[in-house]
Design an enzyme around this catalytic site. Sequence first.
Site, PDB file in Angstrom:
ATOM      1  N   ALA A  35      -1.747   4.230  -9.337  1.00  0.00           N
ATOM      2  CA  ALA A  35      -2.599   5.670  -9.563  1.00  0.00           C
ATOM      3  C   ALA A  35      -3.850   5.208  -9.272  1.00  0.00           C
ATOM      4  CB  ALA A  35      -2.084   6.164 -10.759  1.00  0.00           C
ATOM      5  N   LYS A  61      -2.133  14.201 -10.092  1.00  0.00           N
ATOM      6  CA  LYS A  61      -1.174  13.651 -10.686  1.00  0.00           C
ATOM      7  C   LYS A  61      -0.147  14.675 -10.911  1.00  0.00           C
ATOM      8  CE  LYS A  61      -0.771  10.480 -12.429  1.00  0.00           C
ATOM      9  NZ  LYS A  61       0.039   9.198 -11.622  1.00  0.00           N
ATOM     10  N   TRP A  69      -4.134   8.297 -23.318  1.00  0.00           N
ATOM     11  CA  TRP A  69      -5.300   7.397 -24.069  1.00  0.00           C
ATOM     12  C   TRP A  69      -4.691   5.765 -24.009  1.00  0.00           C
ATOM     13  CZ3 TRP A  69      -7.523   9.962 -28.899  1.00  0.00           C
ATOM     14  CH2 TRP A  69      -8.091  10.953 -28.566  1.00  0.00           C
ATOM     15  N   TYR A 103      -8.110  14.751 -10.411  1.00  0.00           N
ATOM     16  CA  TYR A 103      -7.192  13.684 -11.098  1.00  0.00           C
ATOM     17  C   TYR A 103      -5.868  14.201 -11.596  1.00  0.00           C
ATOM     18  CZ  TYR A 103      -5.005  10.497 -14.570  1.00  0.00           C
ATOM     19  OH  TYR A 103      -4.123   9.547 -15.504  1.00  0.00           O
ATOM     20  N   ASP A 110       0.973  -1.057  -0.072  1.00  0.00           N
ATOM     21  CA  ASP A 110      -0.129  -0.017  -0.005  1.00  0.00           C
ATOM     22  C   ASP A 110       0.760   1.181   0.137  1.00  0.00           C
ATOM     23  OD1 ASP A 110      -1.650   1.989   0.288  1.00  0.00           O
ATOM     24  OD2 ASP A 110      -2.869   1.136   2.050  1.00  0.00           O
TER      25      ASP A 110
END
Length: 292
Positions: free
Chosen positions: A62, A131, A152, A127, A38
């Site tokens: 992620a 990131k 993608w 998101y 974790d």
Amino acid sequence: MISIVVTGSNGQVGSELQALAAVYPQFQFHFTDAHTLDITKSEQVSDFFAKHRPNYCINCAAYTAVDKAETESDLAQQINVAGAQNLAEACAKHQVQLFHLSTDYVYHNQQNTPFKEGDPTHPKSVYALTKLAGDDIALATNVQTMVLRTSWVYSSFGHNFVKTMIRLGTERDQLGIVFDQIGTPTYARDLADAMLHLIEQKEEGKFSAAQLQGIFHYSNEGVCSWYDFALAIFELENISCIVKPIETTAYPTPASRPAFSVLNKQKFTSTFDVDIPHWRESLRACLVELKK
């Protein structure tokens, strides 16, 4: 033997790394997921690195549910930011090279030429914000960090656009797909193989550790819209479903998507001896894998 720890190994890129492990017998892999490592728990990460003493870490873990992140921001923050920091701190302590996967979503501005690594970032979703924060903290914490921004992503594993299109295309007579979001699909196997190839070349002395530092872009070559991508999938699979182009506004989502997110890969290709296939070539390869 060179030891590589892979986090998030049940995701698309992690699954492809597992599939490629046999091709790289000189590497010892430690494939982990949230149950076995974790990354949001700093002590657990520290203990894992102390026990296994890896030479490389590939962070595929992620929070990638782009729309759900808008309401699960704390969880996205924990995985994408705190997780990245914990891994980077462990890598710094043990002098481990970190490959940290990131996203085209961090740019999201009005630019209409392929993004270079030094272009301004302008994240517009939870998101993307998390990131980018993870990228920054990984780079600041561990000098031996390569942030690989991609776009993608699809593969023969998990849930993705290619598999969804094949399913819907066989269930329906007609589909509406957005045509005003432009980017480049990335076959996860190409990305996974590129990282392992870099490690292989580094171990053979082809380039220095310093060359594996900083931000790089990796996606397949070429450009398309989601509409074009869907047409290509149906063409190669001989699916007769009619595809209608629609605007993004006709398909509202909780999180904003970039209208243009083509990544410039010149820095990557000029630094490393890695060929990047065109997206249609890689799509064809993935569709072959799906039939196995």
